[in-house]
Design a protein around this motif. Structure first.
Motif, short mmCIF file in Angstrom:
data_model
loop_
_atom_site.label_atom_id
_atom_site.label_comp_id
_atom_site.label_asym_id
_atom_site.label_seq_id
_atom_site.Cartn_x
_atom_site.Cartn_y
_atom_site.Cartn_z
N MET A 72 0.82 -1.18 0.00
CA MET A 72 0.00 0.00 0.00
C MET A 72 0.86 1.25 0.00
O MET A 72 0.55 2.20 -0.68
CB MET A 72 -0.93 -0.06 1.22
CG MET A 72 -1.87 1.08 1.29
SD MET A 72 -3.04 0.92 -0.07
CE MET A 72 -4.34 1.88 0.49
N ILE A 73 1.92 1.21 0.78
CA ILE A 73 2.82 2.35 0.86
C ILE A 73 3.55 2.52 -0.47
O ILE A 73 3.77 3.64 -0.93
CB ILE A 73 3.82 2.18 2.03
CG1 ILE A 73 3.07 2.17 3.35
CG2 ILE A 73 4.87 3.27 2.02
CD1 ILE A 73 3.91 1.81 4.55
N LEU A 74 3.89 1.40 -1.08
CA LEU A 74 4.58 1.45 -2.37
C LEU A 74 3.68 2.07 -3.44
O LEU A 74 4.14 2.86 -4.27
CB LEU A 74 5.01 0.04 -2.78
CG LEU A 74 5.78 -0.08 -4.08
CD1 LEU A 74 7.08 0.71 -4.00
CD2 LEU A 74 6.06 -1.53 -4.40
N ALA A 75 2.39 1.74 -3.42
CA ALA A 75 1.45 2.29 -4.41
C ALA A 75 1.29 3.80 -4.22
O ALA A 75 1.26 4.57 -5.19
CB ALA A 75 0.10 1.59 -4.30
N SER A 76 1.18 4.25 -2.98
CA SER A 76 1.03 5.69 -2.75
C SER A 76 2.32 6.43 -3.11
O SER A 76 2.27 7.57 -3.58
CB SER A 76 0.63 5.96 -1.30
OG SER A 76 1.65 5.53 -0.43
N ALA A 77 3.46 5.80 -2.91
CA ALA A 77 4.73 6.43 -3.30
C ALA A 77 4.82 6.54 -4.82
O ALA A 77 5.30 7.55 -5.35
CB ALA A 77 5.90 5.63 -2.75
N ALA A 78 4.33 5.51 -5.53
CA ALA A 78 4.37 5.54 -6.99
C ALA A 78 3.45 6.63 -7.53
O ALA A 78 3.78 7.35 -8.47
CB ALA A 78 3.98 4.18 -7.56
N VAL A 79 2.27 6.76 -6.92
CA VAL A 79 1.33 7.81 -7.35
C VAL A 79 1.93 9.19 -7.06
O VAL A 79 1.83 10.10 -7.88
CB VAL A 79 -0.04 7.62 -6.64
CG1 VAL A 79 -0.94 8.81 -6.86
CG2 VAL A 79 -0.71 6.35 -7.13
N GLY A 80 2.55 9.35 -5.94
CA GLY A 80 3.18 10.62 -5.61
C GLY A 80 4.31 10.96 -6.56
O GLY A 80 4.50 12.11 -6.96
N TRP A 81 5.08 9.95 -6.94
CA TRP A 81 6.20 10.18 -7.86
C TRP A 81 5.69 10.53 -9.25
O TRP A 81 6.24 11.39 -9.93
CB TRP A 81 7.08 8.93 -7.92
CG TRP A 81 8.23 9.07 -8.86
CD1 TRP A 81 9.36 9.79 -8.68
CD2 TRP A 81 8.34 8.47 -10.15
NE1 TRP A 81 10.18 9.68 -9.77
CE2 TRP A 81 9.57 8.87 -10.69
CE3 TRP A 81 7.53 7.64 -10.89
CZ2 TRP A 81 9.99 8.47 -11.95
CZ3 TRP A 81 7.95 7.24 -12.14
CH2 TRP A 81 9.18 7.66 -12.65
N LEU A 82 4.61 9.83 -9.70
CA LEU A 82 4.05 10.11 -11.02
C LEU A 82 3.36 11.47 -11.07
O LEU A 82 3.27 12.10 -12.12
CB LEU A 82 3.06 9.00 -11.42
CG LEU A 82 3.68 7.65 -11.74
CD1 LEU A 82 2.59 6.61 -11.97
CD2 LEU A 82 4.58 7.74 -12.95
N ALA A 83 2.83 11.94 -9.95
CA ALA A 83 2.13 13.22 -9.92
C ALA A 83 3.09 14.39 -10.01
O ALA A 83 2.71 15.49 -10.39
CB ALA A 83 1.28 13.32 -8.66
N GLN A 84 4.34 14.18 -9.64
CA GLN A 84 5.32 15.27 -9.71
C GLN A 84 5.69 15.53 -11.16
O GLN A 84 5.92 14.60 -11.94
CB GLN A 84 6.57 14.91 -8.92
CG GLN A 84 6.38 14.82 -7.44
CD GLN A 84 7.67 14.39 -6.76
OE1 GLN A 84 8.69 14.16 -7.39
NE2 GLN A 84 7.61 14.28 -5.43
N THR A 85 5.75 16.77 -11.53
CA THR A 85 6.18 17.15 -12.88
C THR A 85 7.36 18.12 -12.71
O THR A 85 7.18 19.32 -12.58
CB THR A 85 5.04 17.83 -13.65
OG1 THR A 85 4.50 18.88 -12.86
CG2 THR A 85 3.94 16.84 -13.98
N PRO A 86 8.57 17.58 -12.70
CA PRO A 86 9.73 18.44 -12.44
C PRO A 86 9.99 19.43 -13.57
O PRO A 86 10.60 20.47 -13.36
CB PRO A 86 10.89 17.45 -12.29
CG PRO A 86 10.44 16.23 -13.01
CD PRO A 86 8.95 16.20 -12.90
N GLY A 87 9.53 19.15 -14.77
CA GLY A 87 9.82 20.05 -15.88
C GLY A 87 8.67 20.99 -16.19
O GLY A 87 8.47 21.38 -17.34
N THR A 88 7.85 21.37 -15.21
CA THR A 88 6.72 22.25 -15.45
C THR A 88 7.23 23.63 -15.84
O THR A 88 7.99 24.25 -15.09
CB THR A 88 5.84 22.37 -14.19
OG1 THR A 88 5.45 21.07 -13.79
CG2 THR A 88 4.61 23.20 -14.46
N PRO A 89 6.79 24.12 -17.04
CA PRO A 89 7.26 25.44 -17.45
C PRO A 89 6.59 26.54 -16.63
O PRO A 89 5.38 26.56 -16.46
CB PRO A 89 6.85 25.52 -18.92
CG PRO A 89 5.73 24.55 -19.07
CD PRO A 89 5.95 23.48 -18.04
#
Length: 105
Positions: A1-18
């Motif tokens: 469960m913790i792994l799934a929430s970490a994956a969602v959190g990582w995918l939600a980040q957009t480091p290259g947002t202009p």
């Protein structure tokens, strides 16, 4: 469960947002494309209206007597009956077969 929430959190980040001064501005090419599509739509609508004005008010024939005379002679219920002189072959599941012809010798 913790792994799934970490994956969602990582995918939600957009480091290259202009976030610079050009962010959110549309190019003039997009505006030209939208204007061209609108002009094409207006021309198509005008052409369709011209063609629709050419159509008659009703498609009923002025003198339907000839059509009615032809319709009175048709038998709508007898579409599946075989012609006189033909025989049916039970192996063909109801299909009609032509009568055999004699070959001359």
């Amino acid at each position: 469960m913790i792994l799934a929430s970490a994956a969602v959190g990582w995918l939600a980040q957009t480091p290259g947002t202009p976030t610079g001064p050009e962010f959110g501005k549309a190019s003039p090419v997009g505006l030209l494309i939208i204007v061209a599509l609108l002009v094409g739509t207006v021309l198509l609508i005008r052409s369709m209206n011209k063609q629709l004005r050419k159509l008659p008010d009703t498609f009923e024939p002025e003198h339907p007597e000839a059509d009615q005379a032809a319709d009175e002679g048709t038998d709508r219920g007898g579409a599946g009956t075989p012609r006189p002189g033909t025989r049916t072959d039970p192996a063909q599941s109801g299909k009609t077969a032509e009568p055999p012809t004699q070959a001359s010798s």
